[in-house]
Design a protein around this motif. Sequence first.
Motif, PDB file in Angstrom:
ATOM      1  N   THR A 199       6.403  -2.131  -8.395  1.00 48.72           N
ATOM      2  CA  THR A 199       6.008  -0.712  -8.442  1.00 48.72           C
ATOM      3  C   THR A 199       7.233   0.168  -8.675  1.00 48.72           C
ATOM      4  OG1 THR A 199       6.202  -0.771  -6.033  1.00 48.72           O
ATOM      5  CG2 THR A 199       3.980  -0.933  -6.921  1.00 48.72           C
ATOM      6  N   LEU A 200       8.133  -0.322  -9.512  1.00 48.89           N
ATOM      7  CA  LEU A 200       9.421   0.351  -9.700  1.00 48.89           C
ATOM      8  C   LEU A 200       9.259   1.757 -10.294  1.00 48.89           C
ATOM      9  CD1 LEU A 200      12.539  -0.134  -9.554  1.00 48.89           C
ATOM     10  CD2 LEU A 200      12.408  -0.745 -11.974  1.00 48.89           C
ATOM     11  N   ALA A 201      10.032   2.696  -9.740  1.00 48.46           N
ATOM     12  CA  ALA A 201      10.047   4.060 -10.281  1.00 48.46           C
ATOM     13  C   ALA A 201      11.498   4.534 -10.303  1.00 48.46           C
ATOM     14  CB  ALA A 201       9.198   4.970  -9.415  1.00 48.46           C
ATOM     15  N   ALA A 202      11.760   5.585 -11.087  1.00 52.25           N
ATOM     16  CA  ALA A 202      13.141   6.048 -11.270  1.00 52.25           C
ATOM     17  C   ALA A 202      13.795   6.426  -9.946  1.00 52.25           C
ATOM     18  CB  ALA A 202      13.148   7.236 -12.228  1.00 52.25           C
ATOM     19  N   ASP A 203      13.016   6.982  -9.003  1.00 51.24           N
ATOM     20  CA  ASP A 203      13.633   7.421  -7.745  1.00 51.24           C
ATOM     21  C   ASP A 203      14.012   6.255  -6.827  1.00 51.24           C
ATOM     22  OD1 ASP A 203      11.113   6.721  -7.021  1.00 51.24           O
ATOM     23  OD2 ASP A 203      10.468   8.739  -6.421  1.00 51.24           O
ATOM     24  N   ASP A 204      13.674   5.041  -7.215  1.00 53.03           N
ATOM     25  CA  ASP A 204      14.108   3.878  -6.429  1.00 53.03           C
ATOM     26  C   ASP A 204      15.550   3.488  -6.772  1.00 53.03           C
ATOM     27  OD1 ASP A 204      11.582   3.448  -5.226  1.00 53.03           O
ATOM     28  OD2 ASP A 204      10.875   2.411  -7.018  1.00 53.03           O
ATOM     29  N   THR A 241       0.842  -1.204   0.000  1.00 53.94           N
ATOM     30  CA  THR A 241       0.000   0.000   0.000  1.00 53.94           C
ATOM     31  C   THR A 241       0.874   1.250   0.000  1.00 53.94           C
ATOM     32  OG1 THR A 241      -1.606  -1.236   1.289  1.00 53.94           O
ATOM     33  CG2 THR A 241      -1.904   1.146   1.219  1.00 53.94           C
ATOM     34  N   TRP A 242       1.867   1.268   0.847  1.00 54.78           N
ATOM     35  CA  TRP A 242       2.757   2.442   0.909  1.00 54.78           C
ATOM     36  C   TRP A 242       3.445   2.674  -0.437  1.00 54.78           C
ATOM     37  CZ3 TRP A 242       5.328   0.994   6.227  1.00 54.78           C
ATOM     38  CH2 TRP A 242       4.458   1.386   7.270  1.00 54.78           C
ATOM     39  N   ARG A 243       3.890   1.573  -1.070  1.00 51.35           N
ATOM     40  CA  ARG A 243       4.567   1.704  -2.351  1.00 51.35           C
ATOM     41  C   ARG A 243       3.654   2.364  -3.386  1.00 51.35           C
ATOM     42  NH1 ARG A 243       9.491   1.981  -3.825  1.00 51.35           N
ATOM     43  NH2 ARG A 243       8.920   1.161  -5.864  1.00 51.35           N
ATOM     44  N   LYS A 244       2.343   2.069  -3.255  1.00 49.79           N
ATOM     45  CA  LYS A 244       1.416   2.625  -4.237  1.00 49.79           C
ATOM     46  C   LYS A 244       1.006   4.052  -3.884  1.00 49.79           C
ATOM     47  CE  LYS A 244      -0.517  -1.797  -5.653  1.00 49.79           C
ATOM     48  NZ  LYS A 244      -1.536  -2.774  -5.352  1.00 49.79           N
ATOM     49  N   THR A 245       1.030   4.375  -2.599  1.00 47.28           N
ATOM     50  CA  THR A 245       0.488   5.676  -2.202  1.00 47.28           C
ATOM     51  C   THR A 245       1.562   6.674  -1.763  1.00 47.28           C
ATOM     52  OG1 THR A 245       0.157   4.815   0.031  1.00 47.28           O
ATOM     53  CG2 THR A 245      -1.732   4.703  -1.469  1.00 47.28           C
ATOM     54  N   ASP A 246       2.643   6.188  -1.199  1.00 47.58           N
ATOM     55  CA  ASP A 246       3.649   7.107  -0.663  1.00 47.58           C
ATOM     56  C   ASP A 246       5.008   6.386  -0.627  1.00 47.58           C
ATOM     57  OD1 ASP A 246       5.161   8.893   0.734  1.00 47.58           O
ATOM     58  OD2 ASP A 246       3.725   9.212   2.356  1.00 47.58           O
ATOM     59  N   ARG A 247       5.733   6.482  -1.756  1.00 46.01           N
ATOM     60  CA  ARG A 247       6.988   5.709  -1.854  1.00 46.01           C
ATOM     61  C   ARG A 247       8.042   6.201  -0.868  1.00 46.01           C
ATOM     62  NH1 ARG A 247       6.220   6.030  -7.216  1.00 46.01           N
ATOM     63  NH2 ARG A 247       7.945   7.481  -7.478  1.00 46.01           N
ATOM     64  N   VAL A 248       8.006   7.498  -0.568  1.00 47.98           N
ATOM     65  CA  VAL A 248       8.992   8.040   0.384  1.00 47.98           C
ATOM     66  C   VAL A 248       8.785   7.377   1.745  1.00 47.98           C
ATOM     67  CG1 VAL A 248       9.763  10.137   1.565  1.00 47.98           C
ATOM     68  CG2 VAL A 248       9.121  10.220  -0.867  1.00 47.98           C
ATOM     69  N   LYS A 249       7.521   7.280   2.141  1.00 46.65           N
ATOM     70  CA  LYS A 249       7.202   6.641   3.429  1.00 46.65           C
ATOM     71  C   LYS A 249       7.625   5.169   3.412  1.00 46.65           C
ATOM     72  CE  LYS A 249       3.250   6.020   6.526  1.00 46.65           C
ATOM     73  NZ  LYS A 249       1.814   6.198   6.676  1.00 46.65           N
ATOM     74  N   ALA A 250       7.388   4.526   2.277  1.00 52.76           N
ATOM     75  CA  ALA A 250       7.740   3.108   2.163  1.00 52.76           C
ATOM     76  C   ALA A 250       9.240   2.921   2.366  1.00 52.76           C
ATOM     77  CB  ALA A 250       7.309   2.579   0.806  1.00 52.76           C
ATOM     78  N   TRP A 251      10.050   3.748   1.693  1.00 51.41           N
ATOM     79  CA  TRP A 251      11.509   3.637   1.846  1.00 51.41           C
ATOM     80  C   TRP A 251      11.947   3.980   3.260  1.00 51.41           C
ATOM     81  CZ3 TRP A 251      14.933   0.972  -0.511  1.00 51.41           C
ATOM     82  CH2 TRP A 251      14.822   0.682  -1.871  1.00 51.41           C
ATOM     83  N   LYS A 252      11.309   4.987   3.840  1.00 52.69           N
ATOM     84  CA  LYS A 252      11.689   5.426   5.196  1.00 52.69           C
ATOM     85  C   LYS A 252      11.499   4.253   6.182  1.00 52.69           C
ATOM     86  CE  LYS A 252      10.196   8.652   8.774  1.00 52.69           C
ATOM     87  NZ  LYS A 252       9.442   7.729   9.606  1.00 52.69           N
ATOM     88  N   HIS A 253      10.324   3.636   6.114  1.00 51.69           N
ATOM     89  CA  HIS A 253      10.050   2.524   7.030  1.00 51.69           C
ATOM     90  C   HIS A 253      10.943   1.326   6.736  1.00 51.69           C
ATOM     91  CE1 HIS A 253       6.435   4.803   8.133  1.00 51.69           C
ATOM     92  NE2 HIS A 253       6.448   4.069   9.234  1.00 51.69           N
ATOM     93  N   LEU A 254      11.192   1.092   5.442  1.00 51.79           N
ATOM     94  CA  LEU A 254      12.013  -0.066   5.093  1.00 51.79           C
ATOM     95  C   LEU A 254      13.464   0.149   5.566  1.00 51.79           C
ATOM     96  CD1 LEU A 254      11.909  -2.806   3.690  1.00 51.79           C
ATOM     97  CD2 LEU A 254      12.595  -1.695   1.570  1.00 51.79           C
ATOM     98  N   ASN A 255      13.963   1.356   5.381  1.00 50.81           N
ATOM     99  CA  ASN A 255      15.337   1.641   5.819  1.00 50.81           C
ATOM    100  C   ASN A 255      15.504   1.471   7.328  1.00 50.81           C
ATOM    101  OD1 ASN A 255      16.430   2.141   3.318  1.00 50.81           O
ATOM    102  ND2 ASN A 255      15.802   4.294   3.318  1.00 50.81           N
ATOM    103  N   GLU A 256      14.446   1.829   8.058  1.00 40.41           N
ATOM    104  CA  GLU A 256      14.513   1.735   9.525  1.00 40.41           C
ATOM    105  C   GLU A 256      14.699   0.295  10.008  1.00 40.41           C
ATOM    106  OE1 GLU A 256      11.702   5.612  10.497  1.00 40.41           O
ATOM    107  OE2 GLU A 256      10.935   3.598  10.841  1.00 40.41           O
ATOM    108  N   VAL A 257      14.108  -0.639   9.263  1.00 41.91           N
ATOM    109  CA  VAL A 257      14.130  -2.027   9.747  1.00 41.91           C
ATOM    110  C   VAL A 257      15.035  -2.946   8.927  1.00 41.91           C
ATOM    111  CG1 VAL A 257      11.807  -1.852  10.733  1.00 41.91           C
ATOM    112  CG2 VAL A 257      12.085  -2.594   8.361  1.00 41.91           C
ATOM    113  N   TRP A 258      15.589  -2.416   7.823  1.00 37.43           N
ATOM    114  CA  TRP A 258      16.266  -3.284   6.850  1.00 37.43           C
ATOM    115  C   TRP A 258      17.341  -4.156   7.494  1.00 37.43           C
ATOM    116  CZ3 TRP A 258      15.195  -4.754   2.059  1.00 37.43           C
ATOM    117  CH2 TRP A 258      16.192  -5.403   1.321  1.00 37.43           C
ATOM    118  N   GLU A 259      18.166  -3.569   8.324  1.00 37.72           N
ATOM    119  CA  GLU A 259      19.287  -4.306   8.904  1.00 37.72           C
ATOM    120  C   GLU A 259      18.844  -5.521   9.701  1.00 37.72           C
ATOM    121  OE1 GLU A 259      22.474  -3.953   8.371  1.00 37.72           O
ATOM    122  OE2 GLU A 259      22.002  -2.355   6.941  1.00 37.72           O
ATOM    123  N   THR A 260      17.701  -5.424  10.310  1.00 35.63           N
ATOM    124  CA  THR A 260      17.262  -6.519  11.194  1.00 35.63           C
ATOM    125  C   THR A 260      16.317  -7.500  10.499  1.00 35.63           C
ATOM    126  OG1 THR A 260      15.476  -5.116  11.957  1.00 35.63           O
ATOM    127  CG2 THR A 260      17.474  -5.135  13.303  1.00 35.63           C
TER     128      THR A 260
END
Lengths: 526, 472
Positions: A217-222, A182-201
């Motif tokens: 849902t690939l976009a150029a800013d990814d 859902t985040w990827r479709k509606t707010d990619r910045v939020k999706a990356w922010k949350h993913l970065n927070e937990v990625w290591e673990t």
Amino acid sequence: MNALIQTALLGTEKKSLDVQSLPQPIQELLGDYAREDAEQQMLQAISLVTFFNAAGTMPPKLARPADENIISETQPVAPDDLLQLFGKFELVEYQIREALVSDWLQVLAKRNEIVSPELVVTLIQFGKNMTNHTRAQITDVIGNKGRWILQYDASLNYSAVTAEDQRWNEGTTADRKQIFTTWRKTDRVKAWKHLNEVWETEPIASKKMFLEIIGETLAADDIPSLEVLYQEEFAYRAKEKKTEKECRRILASMLLRVNTTKLYQHTTTQLQNYVVKERKGLLGLVTGKEPVSIRLPEAEDAFWNASLMEQQYGFEVKTYDIARFNTIIQFWMAHFLRYLPMSFWVQAFDGDYHRTLHYWLTHAAYQIKIEGAKVSIFLEALVDHVKQHQDSKTAFALITLADDGSRPELSPYMTLADFETYVSQNNLFGYEHVLQHGPYAAGLSWSPAFSEKVIATAFESAMKNQSSAQVGKLIAQHAHPASLQVLFAYNAKAHDTVGYHNWNTHIFQIAQPAFEIRAKIKHYTN
Amino acid sequence: MHSSVFDFSLSAFLCKIGLQTNRLCLTFTEAHTQSIAPNPAAFSAGKKLATKEQWQSFAQNERALWGAIKGSGTNPYLVAIDTQVLAYKCTCPSRQFPCKHSIALMLLHAQHAALFSKQDEPEWVQSWLDKRSIKEKTKTEEPERTEEEQEQLEKNREKTQLNRLAAVQAGADELERWLKDLVRMGLLDLPQKPRSDFDHMAARMVDAKAPGLAGWVRQFTRLNFEDQHAWQQEALYIISRLFLLVSAIRKHDSLTPEWQQTIKNLSGWSQSPKELLADAQAETIKDQWLVLGQETEKTDDDITIQRNWLIGSQSNRTALILNFGTRFSAIENTTVPGKVLEGELAFFPSVWPQRAAVKIQRRVLDAAESRPPCFDDWNRVHEHHVRQLAVYPWLNDPVVIVKSIRLIKDQNGWLACDAHQHYKPVVKSYDITRIMKWLVVSGNQPLDMAVVIRNQFVLPLGVFSPTTYTLL
């Protein structure tokens, strides 16, 4: 009073009633019955004490002051005509109901209006088992009072909507997958922010799952983030897990799709070496273009070799489908067809799109026989290409090869105009498996002329007792709102015919309520 | 009675000659129509037919709605709704009442009232309405009998009554012995007692022609033994009321006629609305009766009991109208919760008359001309309740309106709290949806609330916000 209860519980046989322990007025009343037996006296005492208590027990007072905060509304209530549509939803087939509800909610939200107080509870209950997206839409239109009451019933399942962050941190894998999508479709910045927070673990399996969702849902800013992952965390290591290699393949597949990435540029430069332009033959003389072919080597070379394919692209290097591919190089080639944009190949074929596709689908070197028919070994790769790249042109080209509607999975990737052309040219109006896979993702509806043709075909089938409810549902979902009158006209025509029951049950009763709702929603969106 | 018929005819006449231009008496909403529907399936089927395209014609006037809809037969079904006293007619073969076509017409009106043109009623509607008014006039008239026949009838009735009373008194003796055994052995044994013990005693009471007593005995089987404190209090409460009733039955002959009737009612003598309506001596009250709420319960015997609580806006009298349905006969519902019934109620004789039947229904209104008064707080309700108990100890489910009530969530459930922070707990079985409805309507603002007092709990029925009555 306790004495009475003790005697009542133990029984007069075991414990006699101590009348003196009862309140004075009751003692006095019981005195009148002194001559009675013990059980009679006990029953009288129970009666008197019960009524004595009932009369003397005042209503209790709250231990703490009650919440006196008054909730009021700040948004206007939507007009009755729009709200009345809600009453029609339960008449709509449940498979198509939620999409309609969602459209209706979207109209309300856009108008910044809320539902009337009488509808709030019903709407909340109605949405209880719907998707998080729809429930989130509902919370937008139930006003302050509606949102206030959600806290009082956890079973309503709306907490999931309001506590999305909490579910992201603590939810099940399925929950997290759904939220991230859902985040990827509606707010990619939020999706990356949350993913970065937990990625290591995150475990490797989850990382793979998130990369796949990003791929959808690939976009150029990814790209910058993906290039970092590709070059660092998932760069080849001699000892790596199978899933790590798969992650590299997913990352490579994404980077190959974008022509500005280093991987794209490196790969296409290498592949150019295998593009062979021959001297003009007969065809060249007619078309003025040189024949082009992609000469794949018979054996591994500097580019087409297992270690490079594995290390750079994460491709499988040991096993492949030998029934389809003669060599593993063909198998790797299928991957490049899958991931690289069609524009690269078209460029190789002098900018001729049809020639490009024709080459991959019909070149003798790439044909196998399946059930007696010649099929390109790259057909499945090209179908995957359509899905990955949302390539409507290739989708149309591939689907027209199968004029019997046997590639319905490609239809969602076509443009609606192409889809209607394809169905019209092949007269597939009565083929529900074709119609149901159209390009409807954006809530598009058929053109009025196309809608009319589908309704007319459904009518003809019903008159022959051949219609199915699925067609009714498709008309309900996709027919142009302006065609509602056409539906009513055919309904009038159906009266007093032998096929009326079939028409009414399978088509009209199913299509009409949803169709009508859509027409009204359309009215409010215009 | 006669004046009502006269008014009714006059109204129709004035309509016809165009001198009366009252708007339609009753406006239907989807919720009201749903409450009238015999079952959810009928309501859902009606909803499917509630689109204007499906109707060949529809119209209205001050007395009725009517329309024609295509059915499975050659001719369309003709549907009419008497909007003044709420009655339905449809030419379809359905046995449901109202049928899906009547429901559809009401829903169509709820959604598209403006599309209903005002017309003179067609002949078939007029004749139906006229027939109804004649039937209304004659329905309570007793058949004519000779003096001898009448005397014989009364003798037979008296004999039957005496025989039954003897049987009931014998049953009461047996029940008293059973109660004595219960207190001798102690209530601690109750949780271990098999249900069959109570069922057996209840059956004995039915044999003794006292089904009312059987019902009281069966209450023991509904005790919740999980809640230790509650079941003990509840058991004592049942015993106290049952013992009091048994004692009263044994003293029947020394009681006043009014008390004798009351005791018979409690013992299970059936009360016939037909006889009540024919009884010229029965207490009747004309008023605008607001239907405060409705509750439907299915018994173990597969009988559906529908309770309707009403309050007179002028008289401030409360009334309970009971309707019964079985698998073979659906409840015929003419009281619409939240609406106002203007007419005359007849009350069954009792020392505390509550149960009533509609004697004359003149029309159904959206709102009463005045609002019934309400109690200031729970303490005033309590005082009133105690006064009622002193007159009638078996007081059951009285309905009251209390000022400024707010529903509050407590760890054990919901509380109905007054302006002074005194409260009564809401019945545990109360549907959360109804609580939510209160929350939405009020936004936590205290509102005057109609409640049924059920033992130490309350059953909220609706709220005044501020003048319109909203059902919960």
